[in-house]
Write a protein that holds these residues in place. Structure first.
Motif, PDB file in Angstrom:
ATOM      1  N   SER A 175      49.495  34.737  43.049  1.00 38.35           N
ATOM      2  CA  SER A 175      49.379  33.495  43.681  1.00 38.35           C
ATOM      3  C   SER A 175      47.857  33.195  43.990  1.00 38.35           C
ATOM      4  O   SER A 175      47.175  34.206  44.111  1.00 38.35           O
ATOM      5  N   ALA A 176      47.675  31.850  44.420  1.00 38.60           N
ATOM      6  CA  ALA A 176      46.197  31.528  44.801  1.00 38.60           C
ATOM      7  C   ALA A 176      45.642  32.475  46.006  1.00 38.60           C
ATOM      8  O   ALA A 176      44.608  32.854  45.858  1.00 38.60           O
ATOM      9  N   GLU A 177      46.416  32.535  46.703  1.00 37.42           N
ATOM     10  CA  GLU A 177      45.894  33.465  48.050  1.00 37.42           C
ATOM     11  C   GLU A 177      45.600  34.766  47.502  1.00 37.42           C
ATOM     12  O   GLU A 177      44.569  35.592  48.018  1.00 37.42           O
ATOM     13  N   ASP A 178      46.493  35.404  46.789  1.00 38.39           N
ATOM     14  CA  ASP A 178      46.481  36.787  46.196  1.00 38.39           C
ATOM     15  C   ASP A 178      45.118  36.921  45.372  1.00 38.39           C
ATOM     16  O   ASP A 178      44.235  37.926  45.263  1.00 38.39           O
ATOM     17  N   LEU A 179      45.114  35.908  44.367  1.00 45.16           N
ATOM     18  CA  LEU A 179      43.794  35.956  43.532  1.00 45.16           C
ATOM     19  C   LEU A 179      42.378  35.957  44.160  1.00 45.16           C
ATOM     20  O   LEU A 179      41.494  36.510  44.050  1.00 45.16           O
ATOM     21  N   GLY A 180      42.407  35.308  45.621  1.00 44.81           N
ATOM     22  CA  GLY A 180      41.299  35.355  46.433  1.00 44.81           C
ATOM     23  C   GLY A 180      40.957  36.795  46.936  1.00 44.81           C
ATOM     24  O   GLY A 180      39.876  37.152  47.000  1.00 44.81           O
ATOM     25  N   VAL A 181      42.142  37.514  47.204  1.00 43.46           N
ATOM     26  CA  VAL A 181      42.018  38.782  47.724  1.00 43.46           C
ATOM     27  C   VAL A 181      41.363  39.818  46.805  1.00 43.46           C
ATOM     28  O   VAL A 181      40.730  40.838  46.875  1.00 43.46           O
ATOM     29  N   VAL A 182      41.662  39.554  45.555  1.00 42.54           N
ATOM     30  CA  VAL A 182      41.254  40.444  44.385  1.00 42.54           C
ATOM     31  C   VAL A 182      40.141  39.907  43.483  1.00 42.54           C
ATOM     32  O   VAL A 182      40.058  40.232  42.544  1.00 42.54           O
ATOM     33  N   ARG A 183      39.322  39.348  44.043  1.00 46.88           N
ATOM     34  CA  ARG A 183      38.167  38.858  43.580  1.00 46.88           C
ATOM     35  C   ARG A 183      37.207  39.757  42.704  1.00 46.88           C
ATOM     36  O   ARG A 183      36.954  39.545  41.652  1.00 46.88           O
ATOM     37  N   GLU A 184      36.977  40.899  43.500  1.00 45.12           N
ATOM     38  CA  GLU A 184      36.230  41.898  42.953  1.00 45.12           C
ATOM     39  C   GLU A 184      36.780  42.516  41.832  1.00 45.12           C
ATOM     40  O   GLU A 184      36.151  42.742  40.700  1.00 45.12           O
ATOM     41  N   GLU A 185      38.088  42.758  42.102  1.00 42.03           N
ATOM     42  CA  GLU A 185      38.909  43.195  40.783  1.00 42.03           C
ATOM     43  C   GLU A 185      39.049  42.609  39.587  1.00 42.03           C
ATOM     44  O   GLU A 185      38.889  42.987  38.336  1.00 42.03           O
ATOM     45  N   ARG A 186      38.887  41.128  39.595  1.00 46.04           N
ATOM     46  CA  ARG A 186      38.847  40.096  38.647  1.00 46.04           C
ATOM     47  C   ARG A 186      37.382  40.519  38.006  1.00 46.04           C
ATOM     48  O   ARG A 186      37.486  40.262  36.413  1.00 46.04           O
ATOM     49  N   GLN A 187      36.639  40.584  38.611  1.00 47.76           N
ATOM     50  CA  GLN A 187      35.017  40.580  37.992  1.00 47.76           C
ATOM     51  C   GLN A 187      34.964  42.039  37.424  1.00 47.76           C
ATOM     52  O   GLN A 187      34.184  41.995  36.248  1.00 47.76           O
ATOM     53  N   LEU A 188      35.653  43.148  38.073  1.00 49.65           N
ATOM     54  CA  LEU A 188      35.291  44.326  37.245  1.00 49.65           C
ATOM     55  C   LEU A 188      36.143  44.439  36.208  1.00 49.65           C
ATOM     56  O   LEU A 188      35.864  44.948  35.010  1.00 49.65           O
ATOM     57  N   VAL A 189      37.625  43.733  35.972  1.00 50.52           N
ATOM     58  CA  VAL A 189      38.268  43.718  34.752  1.00 50.52           C
ATOM     59  C   VAL A 189      37.324  43.177  33.641  1.00 50.52           C
ATOM     60  O   VAL A 189      37.428  43.650  32.405  1.00 50.52           O
ATOM     61  N   ASP A 190      36.790  41.860  34.125  1.00 46.73           N
ATOM     62  CA  ASP A 190      36.121  41.075  33.073  1.00 46.73           C
ATOM     63  C   ASP A 190      34.931  41.890  32.825  1.00 46.73           C
ATOM     64  O   ASP A 190      34.471  42.128  31.457  1.00 46.73           O
ATOM     65  N   SER A 191      34.100  42.644  33.593  1.00 46.62           N
ATOM     66  CA  SER A 191      32.989  43.531  33.034  1.00 46.62           C
ATOM     67  C   SER A 191      33.328  44.542  32.254  1.00 46.62           C
ATOM     68  O   SER A 191      32.485  44.968  31.247  1.00 46.62           O
ATOM     69  N   LEU A 192      34.407  45.264  32.764  1.00 44.45           N
ATOM     70  CA  LEU A 192      35.050  46.576  31.897  1.00 44.45           C
ATOM     71  C   LEU A 192      35.224  45.985  30.536  1.00 44.45           C
ATOM     72  O   LEU A 192      34.951  46.680  29.478  1.00 44.45           O
ATOM     73  N   TRP A 193      35.902  44.933  30.336  1.00 42.23           N
ATOM     74  CA  TRP A 193      36.363  44.520  28.895  1.00 42.23           C
ATOM     75  C   TRP A 193      35.233  44.109  28.147  1.00 42.23           C
ATOM     76  O   TRP A 193      34.932  44.630  27.006  1.00 42.23           O
ATOM     77  N   SER A 194      34.212  43.729  28.834  1.00 39.75           N
ATOM     78  CA  SER A 194      33.000  43.039  28.116  1.00 39.75           C
ATOM     79  C   SER A 194      32.250  44.356  27.650  1.00 39.75           C
ATOM     80  O   SER A 194      31.662  44.318  26.620  1.00 39.75           O
ATOM     81  N   SER A 195      32.153  45.355  28.655  1.00 42.49           N
ATOM     82  CA  SER A 195      31.306  46.551  28.428  1.00 42.49           C
ATOM     83  C   SER A 195      31.934  47.369  27.004  1.00 42.49           C
ATOM     84  O   SER A 195      31.337  47.969  26.114  1.00 42.49           O
ATOM     85  N   CYS A 196      33.168  47.346  26.848  1.00 40.66           N
ATOM     86  CA  CYS A 196      33.952  48.198  26.113  1.00 40.66           C
ATOM     87  C   CYS A 196      34.470  47.597  24.858  1.00 40.66           C
ATOM     88  O   CYS A 196      34.417  48.240  23.817  1.00 40.66           O
TER      89      CYS A 196
END
Length: 384
Positions: A283-304
């Motif tokens: 949900s939109a509320e949960d997405l706000g809570v996992v903001r750092e996780e979203r960024q980490l997933v994207d950074s890790l995907w880009s790095s790998c």
């Protein structure tokens, strides 16, 4: 019956009488001065004196304290008080000077788990961001009981508190980091990651990330000990903080690992795709809570995989408003006239139009006779 303690009401009356101009200034008598100082000192705690008293208790053998009726709960409460005192860096450093550091470290070996845990808590406060106390604890052999409790204590709370103290002790402390490596600290961290205690896992992951970030060569140790698979497992934890900490360590490894097997790459892709799928269902509320996780997933995907993750395509990496400045909630109450006119130009144009339609009289005005005739004709029209 006489009241116990200082006469605060009398002190208040005396202060008012001598400060509001109702009485002339005069020197205090010796009796008044003595009474005033006693009243103040009765409410003042001599921290160093109190720390010395606590030190004497810590130096007393456990059997003697027990014979005197001192319970484990009493000692735990005493350590809580000591922790408050050593929050000041000066007091933390003074604890060694008054002989209190060594007996405190001895409490790490106490037979009661709560006391061992609380003693580690106090050590954490003493050494946190305090190079001098870090050195004093290392010189007093305080690292040994901490690493023992972290590695081997049967109580998970004691292990967690000891890990917290170690993290603070070796942070920005090269001798401490070296001692941690020599004591096989990474093996203890690996064991901590298998615990079912989420708080213990989080503390272990945070220390691992710090060590990897500070010493890139430690990435080889972590890889050899099989940490990456444990990180990948914890990256799917139900606890968001554990997930983020695990992803953070994986990202640190990705930045410092040149070669990766095809099998490991495939497992990494499966993990990240799973995280992306789960994030997409939030949900939109949960997405706000996992903001750092979203960024980490994207950074890790880009790095790998040298490409952006699908979070970008789905618009889930940066949500609307996350990078915008905070809303202007005060402008409507403190709106300038210029801003008001620019927001509502039609009202401003109407005002100008009304002004343009008002005739500008340049010639002489009508004569008084004409005015009287006009008024009388108007009255006749009204009468009809």
């Amino acid at each position: 019956m006489a009241k116990e303690g200082p006469n605060w009401e009398g002190l208040l009356k005396w202060s008012i009488a001598n400060s509001d101009g109702t009485a002339p200034n005069h020197n205090l008598s010796e009796e008044d001065r003595k009474w005033f100082m006693e009243a103040m000192q009765a409410q003042t705690i001599d921290v160093v004196k109190r720390m010395k008293e606590i030190t004497l208790v810590m130096q007393t053998p456990e059997e003697v304290l027990k014979d005197q009726g001192v319970t484990a709960a009493d000692l735990e409460e005493m350590l809580e008080e000591l922790q408050e005192h050593v929050e000041s860096i000066d007091m933390a450093n003074d604890l060694h000077s008054i002989g209190g550091l060594v007996p405190l470290l001895g409490y790490l070996k106490n037979s009661h788990a709560n006391i061992r845990a609380k003693a580690a808590d106090v050590v954490t406060t003493i050494v946190q961001n305090n190079p001098r106390s870090q050195q004093l604890v290392m010189e007093a052999n305080g690292f040994e009981p901490l690493i023992h409790n972290f590695s081997s204590d049967p109580d998970v709370t004691v292990r967690t508190k000891a890990l917290g103290a170690i993290s603070s002790l070796i942070r920005h402390n090269k001798p401490g980091i070296t001692a941690f490596r020599l004591a096989n600290g990474y093996a203890a961290l690996k064991d901590a990651l298998t615990s079912e205690n989420v708080r213990f896992q989080r503390k272990a992951l945070n220390l691992i990330h710090y060590l990897l970030h500070e010493n890139n060569s430690d990435c080889n140790i972590v890889n050899e000990l099989g940490f990456p698979r444990m990180f990948m497992h914890l990256a799917s934890s139900e606890d968001s903080d554990v997930r983020e900490a695990a992803l953070r360590s994986l990202l640190e490894l990705a930045h410092n690992t040149k070669a990766r097997s095809e099998e490991d790459s495939e497992k990494m892709k499966q993990l990240l795709q799973e995280r992306i799928n789960n994030i997409s269902l939030m949900s939109a509320e949960d997405l706000g809570v996992v903001r750092e996780e979203r960024q980490l997933v994207d950074s890790l995907w880009s790095s790998c995989f040298n490409e952006p993750s699908s979070l970008r395509e789905k618009g889930l990496l940066v949500l609307p408003g996350e990078d915008n400045p905070p809303p202007d909630v005060a402008s409507k109450y403190f709106e300038s006239p210029l801003r008001s006119s620019s927001v509502n130009p039609s009202s401003n144009n109407d005002s100008k139009k009304e002004k343009r339609e008002t005739p500008l009289l340049l010639g002489p005005g009508p004569s008084s006779a004409d005015s009287n005739n006009q008024v009388s004709s108007n009255r006749e029209a009204d009468a009809r």
